[in-house]
Write a protein that holds these residues in place. Structure first.
Motif, PDB file in Angstrom:
ATOM      1  N   GLY A 390       1.228  49.952 -40.153  1.00 55.62           N
ATOM      2  CA  GLY A 390       1.732  49.071 -41.202  1.00 55.62           C
ATOM      3  C   GLY A 390       1.854  47.627 -40.752  1.00 55.62           C
ATOM      4  N   HIS A 391       1.062  46.754 -41.346  1.00 52.64           N
ATOM      5  CA  HIS A 391       1.154  45.303 -41.125  1.00 52.64           C
ATOM      6  C   HIS A 391       1.304  44.647 -42.502  1.00 52.64           C
ATOM      7  CE1 HIS A 391      -0.111  45.454 -36.860  1.00 52.64           C
ATOM      8  NE2 HIS A 391      -0.853  46.474 -37.264  1.00 52.64           N
ATOM      9  N   TYR A 392       2.422  43.952 -42.695  1.00 54.10           N
ATOM     10  CA  TYR A 392       2.697  43.367 -44.007  1.00 54.10           C
ATOM     11  C   TYR A 392       3.128  41.915 -43.859  1.00 54.10           C
ATOM     12  CZ  TYR A 392       2.804  48.243 -45.594  1.00 54.10           C
ATOM     13  OH  TYR A 392       2.484  49.538 -45.865  1.00 54.10           O
ATOM     14  N   ASP A 393       2.867  41.168 -44.928  1.00 51.88           N
ATOM     15  CA  ASP A 393       3.346  39.792 -45.034  1.00 51.88           C
ATOM     16  C   ASP A 393       4.487  39.753 -46.046  1.00 51.88           C
ATOM     17  OD1 ASP A 393       1.392  38.953 -43.279  1.00 51.88           O
ATOM     18  OD2 ASP A 393      -0.023  38.427 -44.879  1.00 51.88           O
ATOM     19  N   ILE A 394       5.546  39.017 -45.704  1.00 49.75           N
ATOM     20  CA  ILE A 394       6.655  38.804 -46.628  1.00 49.75           C
ATOM     21  C   ILE A 394       6.370  37.508 -47.376  1.00 49.75           C
ATOM     22  CG2 ILE A 394       9.143  38.682 -46.891  1.00 49.75           C
ATOM     23  CD1 ILE A 394       8.094  41.263 -45.571  1.00 49.75           C
ATOM     24  N   ILE A 395       6.190  37.629 -48.688  1.00 52.65           N
ATOM     25  CA  ILE A 395       5.761  36.493 -49.509  1.00 52.65           C
ATOM     26  C   ILE A 395       6.916  36.030 -50.391  1.00 52.65           C
ATOM     27  CG2 ILE A 395       4.127  35.704 -51.249  1.00 52.65           C
ATOM     28  CD1 ILE A 395       2.886  36.364 -48.522  1.00 52.65           C
ATOM     29  N   ASN A 396       7.159  34.738 -50.358  1.00 50.42           N
ATOM     30  CA  ASN A 396       8.114  34.098 -51.261  1.00 50.42           C
ATOM     31  C   ASN A 396       7.304  33.318 -52.296  1.00 50.42           C
ATOM     32  OD1 ASN A 396      10.497  31.384 -51.003  1.00 50.42           O
ATOM     33  ND2 ASN A 396      10.502  33.106 -52.388  1.00 50.42           N
ATOM     34  N   ASN A 415       5.668  44.488 -38.733  1.00 48.29           N
ATOM     35  CA  ASN A 415       4.682  45.167 -37.900  1.00 48.29           C
ATOM     36  C   ASN A 415       5.284  46.476 -37.411  1.00 48.29           C
ATOM     37  OD1 ASN A 415       2.732  46.024 -36.134  1.00 48.29           O
ATOM     38  ND2 ASN A 415       2.876  44.272 -34.744  1.00 48.29           N
ATOM     39  N   SER A 416       4.762  47.583 -37.881  1.00 50.77           N
ATOM     40  CA  SER A 416       5.331  48.887 -37.524  1.00 50.77           C
ATOM     41  C   SER A 416       5.134  49.222 -36.054  1.00 50.77           C
ATOM     42  CB  SER A 416       4.706  49.986 -38.386  1.00 50.77           C
ATOM     43  OG  SER A 416       3.309  50.096 -38.134  1.00 50.77           O
ATOM     44  N   LEU A 417       4.208  48.528 -35.372  1.00 54.56           N
ATOM     45  CA  LEU A 417       3.972  48.797 -33.956  1.00 54.56           C
ATOM     46  C   LEU A 417       4.994  48.122 -33.049  1.00 54.56           C
ATOM     47  CD1 LEU A 417       0.074  48.458 -33.773  1.00 54.56           C
ATOM     48  CD2 LEU A 417       1.414  50.553 -33.679  1.00 54.56           C
ATOM     49  N   ALA A 418       5.738  47.165 -33.588  1.00 55.27           N
ATOM     50  CA  ALA A 418       6.737  46.447 -32.795  1.00 55.27           C
ATOM     51  C   ALA A 418       7.926  47.362 -32.500  1.00 55.27           C
ATOM     52  CB  ALA A 418       7.197  45.192 -33.527  1.00 55.27           C
ATOM     53  N   PRO A 419       8.679  47.073 -31.439  1.00 58.57           N
ATOM     54  CA  PRO A 419       9.864  47.888 -31.132  1.00 58.57           C
ATOM     55  C   PRO A 419      10.873  47.843 -32.273  1.00 58.57           C
ATOM     56  CG  PRO A 419       9.296  46.448 -29.290  1.00 58.57           C
ATOM     57  CD  PRO A 419       8.448  46.020 -30.438  1.00 58.57           C
ATOM     58  N   GLY A 421      13.943  47.140 -34.343  1.00 55.39           N
ATOM     59  CA  GLY A 421      14.813  45.965 -34.292  1.00 55.39           C
ATOM     60  C   GLY A 421      14.045  44.666 -34.286  1.00 55.39           C
ATOM     61  N   ARG A 422      12.732  44.742 -33.966  1.00 54.26           N
ATOM     62  CA  ARG A 422      11.905  43.532 -33.952  1.00 54.26           C
ATOM     63  C   ARG A 422      10.666  43.681 -34.834  1.00 54.26           C
ATOM     64  NH1 ARG A 422      10.914  41.926 -27.812  1.00 54.26           N
ATOM     65  NH2 ARG A 422      10.698  44.175 -27.570  1.00 54.26           N
ATOM     66  N   GLN A 423      10.691  44.691 -35.689  1.00 53.66           N
ATOM     67  CA  GLN A 423       9.541  44.904 -36.573  1.00 53.66           C
ATOM     68  C   GLN A 423       9.485  43.859 -37.672  1.00 53.66           C
ATOM     69  OE1 GLN A 423      10.368  48.978 -37.752  1.00 53.66           O
ATOM     70  NE2 GLN A 423       8.932  49.789 -36.233  1.00 53.66           N
ATOM     71  N   LEU A 424      10.642  43.468 -38.176  1.00 51.44           N
ATOM     72  CA  LEU A 424      10.703  42.479 -39.247  1.00 51.44           C
ATOM     73  C   LEU A 424      11.034  41.105 -38.684  1.00 51.44           C
ATOM     74  CD1 LEU A 424      10.741  41.995 -42.378  1.00 51.44           C
ATOM     75  CD2 LEU A 424      13.221  42.249 -42.221  1.00 51.44           C
ATOM     76  N   ILE A 425      10.237  40.119 -39.070  1.00 50.67           N
ATOM     77  CA  ILE A 425      10.481  38.724 -38.686  1.00 50.67           C
ATOM     78  C   ILE A 425      10.534  37.902 -39.967  1.00 50.67           C
ATOM     79  CG2 ILE A 425       9.598  36.723 -37.445  1.00 50.67           C
ATOM     80  CD1 ILE A 425       8.187  38.638 -35.547  1.00 50.67           C
ATOM     81  N   VAL A 426      11.630  37.164 -40.160  1.00 48.05           N
ATOM     82  CA  VAL A 426      11.801  36.356 -41.375  1.00 48.05           C
ATOM     83  C   VAL A 426      12.219  34.951 -40.973  1.00 48.05           C
ATOM     84  CG1 VAL A 426      13.044  36.096 -43.543  1.00 48.05           C
ATOM     85  CG2 VAL A 426      12.461  38.384 -42.735  1.00 48.05           C
ATOM     86  N   ASN A 427      11.548  33.974 -41.539  1.00 46.85           N
ATOM     87  CA  ASN A 427      11.908  32.564 -41.347  1.00 46.85           C
ATOM     88  C   ASN A 427      12.816  32.148 -42.506  1.00 46.85           C
ATOM     89  OD1 ASN A 427      12.130  29.872 -40.795  1.00 46.85           O
ATOM     90  ND2 ASN A 427       9.969  29.390 -41.089  1.00 46.85           N
ATOM     91  N   ASP A 428      14.122  32.298 -42.303  1.00 54.18           N
ATOM     92  CA  ASP A 428      15.078  32.043 -43.389  1.00 54.18           C
ATOM     93  C   ASP A 428      15.024  30.605 -43.892  1.00 54.18           C
ATOM     94  OD1 ASP A 428      16.140  34.646 -43.434  1.00 54.18           O
ATOM     95  OD2 ASP A 428      17.378  34.214 -41.697  1.00 54.18           O
ATOM     96  N   SER A 429      14.767  29.682 -43.005  1.00 53.52           N
ATOM     97  CA  SER A 429      14.773  28.268 -43.403  1.00 53.52           C
ATOM     98  C   SER A 429      13.599  27.918 -44.313  1.00 53.52           C
ATOM     99  CB  SER A 429      14.748  27.380 -42.154  1.00 53.52           C
ATOM    100  OG  SER A 429      13.565  27.616 -41.398  1.00 53.52           O
ATOM    101  N   ALA A 430      12.571  28.763 -44.345  1.00 52.35           N
ATOM    102  CA  ALA A 430      11.397  28.458 -45.159  1.00 52.35           C
ATOM    103  C   ALA A 430      11.481  29.049 -46.559  1.00 52.35           C
ATOM    104  CB  ALA A 430      10.139  28.984 -44.460  1.00 52.35           C
TER     105      ALA A 430
END
Length: 779
Positions: A390-396, A415-419, A421-430
């Protein structure tokens, strides 16, 4: 190339031309399937299961007539199937293709039901199964703290299963589903949206099947309700209204396909003159009427081409196009490896490719092991479930310059392959939030519990709907929405807000306390008075009053009283090992000596008056030796008790953290409460005997009868210690020690005041009474 059977649909043409691009690219390469030309037949299932079955049977049997297990078409051998985009079409196709062991590579069906490899051993997918998508959605909800959400789904089997899995996953991660609304065939948008508007849930998650109803929902949502809610959907909403500019999509990660855009620019009916559907598409979308046999068509091509072409056929989003591109390459790569293996082992003839028909089912073995990197550096391989990671983009979605359109802006990834706790990455400021809200919206059933409180569930409500309860005494919570309060350590207590544990106040009867100072002063003053009395007696030791009742016992009694006043100081101050060990033993032995001396005085008085009777034989007991022996014998009993106490159950420094809130009382643990009360009881026994003896001789004839003073002093003494027991048992903390000190001082003062003060008064102020004649005279 076989003619396609398509409808003028931009999305389908996007997939159609992407597949053609991939096949033509492979045919032009020398490193994969050299000397072999890939052909294709493309059918449009029109999102219909029956159409998918018709197309599959047509490919298997030929165009002229559908006959199971028979093909009359003159063509090369069939290597496999690519498709379909939807669950129903993919499922029905797999029933047919699986019978012949043909591999089917779906580029869009994410349903988790296909994870069952026993039922679908020849089905593969170049998209991740929907469980990865659900994980991405739930992690995104948790990231923003949205625990109270609604779900919109359709009533078909796939969406019902998907919505239930999303609900279960949200619940297992601590969230709650406020509602789960399903579209039925006869649903009314107004009723559904009014029901949605009533909910306090500010976040709405939709399933993939809702996309076909989405535009109608959003239009009604904008026109009627306009609630300030956040939408989260797993599909493209590029043509939705501006009301969604605080919405999010979780979409397949984009994969770059080099040369595809240039290829699409070159697509036209002029390039593919036999593709009648392409001509129809141009006529419908661009109002162009190409005629390849006339020169007029050539003049239309520049006017009917350009960025508009890419926009209309949906090439702003390369997500599913990348999946179909990968599907073609995986199937071709597996076919290449299988044929290469047959050639190298001599089991295949280059002159007769048709001989490989019997080996085609083995392509599945090579397809399972297929693995390569895409141009965008993405690893592609099939998992044990026959899908990809699973590789996904979070779109606003951000307002576009084009009215009623939105621009997708990537603000994160999964990224489902990431450990974990670190699978989801979000840039809150953007992230672009609703301007009316200014900050990130909340979606909770109730406001979170502040530190100092814990969540308490309400019976009959969702777990996310709770009340906040203050932590109990001695417990804290230092986080928001704490499930349980934390017990403070024994030496700590809570602050007023119950958000942190602080050190308890250490308390003991110290010399600095007002009570400690008063008791210390009383003790020293009483000791000083005792010394003064002893000095008076020593100075006037020759007077009849001093001689009248055994000087040695008087001196012993005064010395023991002086020590008893001083021993009370052992009970004041910070308890340490030495003071705890000796204070009760010292008190017990000293008091025993005092009471033994009083008992000796009482016995001597009784002997003295009875010895004057004619023929009395007790005159020989009048000596001082008898009184000293009596004191020693009585005191030895207490000494034995104290020695056994100290040897078997010695007192030690201890603390009490339970009696007072926020305080630790330093105290001496007596080791054995039985031994303590045995010491008190022994003193009480001697006091009782002394009282009885003194009481019996209180009326003997004499102007100065000491028995009366002893009787009264014992009465005071016994009253003090009888009152001490309940007071001692009902008092806590440092006041327990104060009660015992008071009993020591009061009882000692009673003995001193009742026995010696009257004598000192006569010695100092009534000297005329201090004569032998007066001492022996009767009342």
């Amino acid at each position: 190339m076989s003619h396609g059977r398509l409808m003028p649909d931009g999305q389908l043409y996007r997939h159609y031309f992407t597949a053609i691009f991939a096949i033509e690219e492979i045919n032009q390469r020398n490193d994969i399937l050299p000397n072999i030309t890939l052909g294709y037949e493309i059918y449009n299932p029109l999102n219909s299961g029956s159409a998918a079955l018709d197309g599959t049977m047509a490919i298997l049997s030929g165009d002229s007539k559908v006959i199971p297990n028979y093909s009359c078409a003159q063509r090369g051998f069939l290597a496999g199937f690519i498709g379909s985009l939807r669950f129903e079409s993919t499922y029905l196709m797999s029933l047919l293709t699986g019978l012949y062991h043909y591999p089917q590579v779906s580029y869009g069906s994410m349903d988790v039901v296909f994870n069952d490899r026993l039922r679908f051993p020849y089905l593969y997918r170049t998209v991740p199964n929907e469980r990865y998508l659900h994980q991405a959605i739930v992690q995104l909800l948790n990231h923003f703290g949205w625990t109270w959400v609604g779900i919109l789904a359709t009533d078909d089997d796939s969406c019902q299963r998907e919505s239930q899995e999303i609900k279960n996953l949200i619940t297992s991660h601590g969230g709650c589903v406020a509602f789960l609304l399903q579209f039925t065939r006869d649903f009314k948008t107004g009723d559904l949206m009014l029901e949605l508007g009533k909910s306090a849930a500010n976040v709405i998650v939709t399933t993939r099947g809702v996309s076909k109803y989405f535009l109608g929902i959003i239009l009604f949502y904008k026109e009627v309700l306009q609630p300030e809610k956040v939408w989260l959907f797993p599909f493209n909403a590029q043509s939705s209204t501006l009301v969604l500019h605080w919405a999010f999509s979780v979409l397949l990660s984009k994969g770059e396909i080099f040369g595809l855009k240039e290829f699409l620019y070159s697509v036209s009916p002029y390039k593919y003159p036999h593709d009648m559907e392409l001509k129809l598409l141009w006529n419908t979308l661009f109002n162009c009427q190409p005629n390849t046999s006339s020169s007029y068509f050539n003049t239309l091509i520049p006017r009917c081409r350009g960025d508009e072409t890419l926009q209309i056929i949906g090439m702003k989003d390369f997500r599913y196009t990348h999946s179909i591109y990968v599907a073609v390459y995986l199937l071709a790569s597996a076919l290449h490896k299988m044929l290469s293996h047959k050639t190298s082992t001599g089991t295949n003839s280059d002159n007769d490719i048709m001989e490989t028909r019997q080996y085609l089912w083995q392509i599945n073995e090579y397809l399972r092991k297929a693995h390569f990197k895409t141009a965008s550096n993405m690893d592609i391989y099939f998992t044990d479930n026959g899908d990809v990671q699973g590789h996904y983009d979070i779109i606003n979605w951000i307002p576009s310059e084009i009215p009623s359109e939105l621009t997708p802006y990537q603000v994160g990834s999964f990224n489902s392959l990431a450990p974990v706790g670190r699978q989801l990455i979000v840039n809150d400021s953007a992230i672009f939030w609703n301007p009316k809200l200014k900050t990130m919206p909340k979606s909770v059933c109730n406001e979170p519990c502040e530190p100092g409180y814990r969540k308490a569930p309400q019976k009959g409500f969702h777990s996310c709907c709770y009340i906040c309860v203050t932590c109990a005494e001695g417990e804290i919570s230092n986080t928001t929405d704490a499930e349980n309060c934390i017990q403070c350590a024994e030496d700590r207590w809570t602050n007023d807000k119950r958000t942190m544990c602080i050190l308890k106040t250490v308390e003991f009867l110290s010399f600095e306390d007002t009570l400690g100072k008063v008791l210390s002063l009383v003790s020293i003053f009483s000791c000083t008075v005792t010394i003064a009395v002893l000095g008076i007696f020593i100075k006037h030791h020759t007077t009849p009053l001093v001689k009248a009742n055994n000087q040695n016992l008087s001196y012993t009694l005064l010395l023991s009283l002086m020590l008893s006043f001083l021993c009370s100081l052992l009970f004041i101050g910070r308890p340490v090992q030495v003071t705890c060990l000796i204070r009760q033993a010292a008190f017990g032995i000293i008091f025993t000596v005092s009471i033994s001396s009083v008992l000796g005085k009482s016995v001597i008085v009784a002997i003295a008056f009875n010895a004057t009777k004619p023929g009395s034989k007790i005159k020989k007991w009048m000596g001082s030796r008898v009184s000293i022996c009596l004191v020693i014998v009585c005191s030895q009993g207490q000494v034995v008790i104290c020695m056994l106490w100290l040897a078997l159950y010695p007192p030690y420094p201890d603390y009490d953290s339970q009696s007072y809130i926020g305080k630790i009382i330093l105290q001496c643990n007596e080791g054995s409460i039985t031994a303590f009360y045995l010491v008190i009881g022994y003193i009480g026994f001697l006091s009782t005997v002394s009282f009885i003896v003194a009481f019996l001789v209180r009326k003997l004839p004499a102007r100065f009868n000491e028995a009366q003073m002893i009787t009264f002093s014992m009465l005071v003494f016994c009253s003090v210690w009888i009152s001490f027991i309940p007071a001692y048992l009902s008092t806590k903390g440092k006041y327990v020690v104060a009660v015992e000190i008071f009993a020591i001082l009061a009882s000692s003062a009673g003995l001193l005041g009742c026995i010696f003060i009257p004598k000192c008064y006569i010695i100092l102020f009534k000297t005329e009474l201090n004569t032998r004649v007066n001492m022996l005279s009767k009342h």
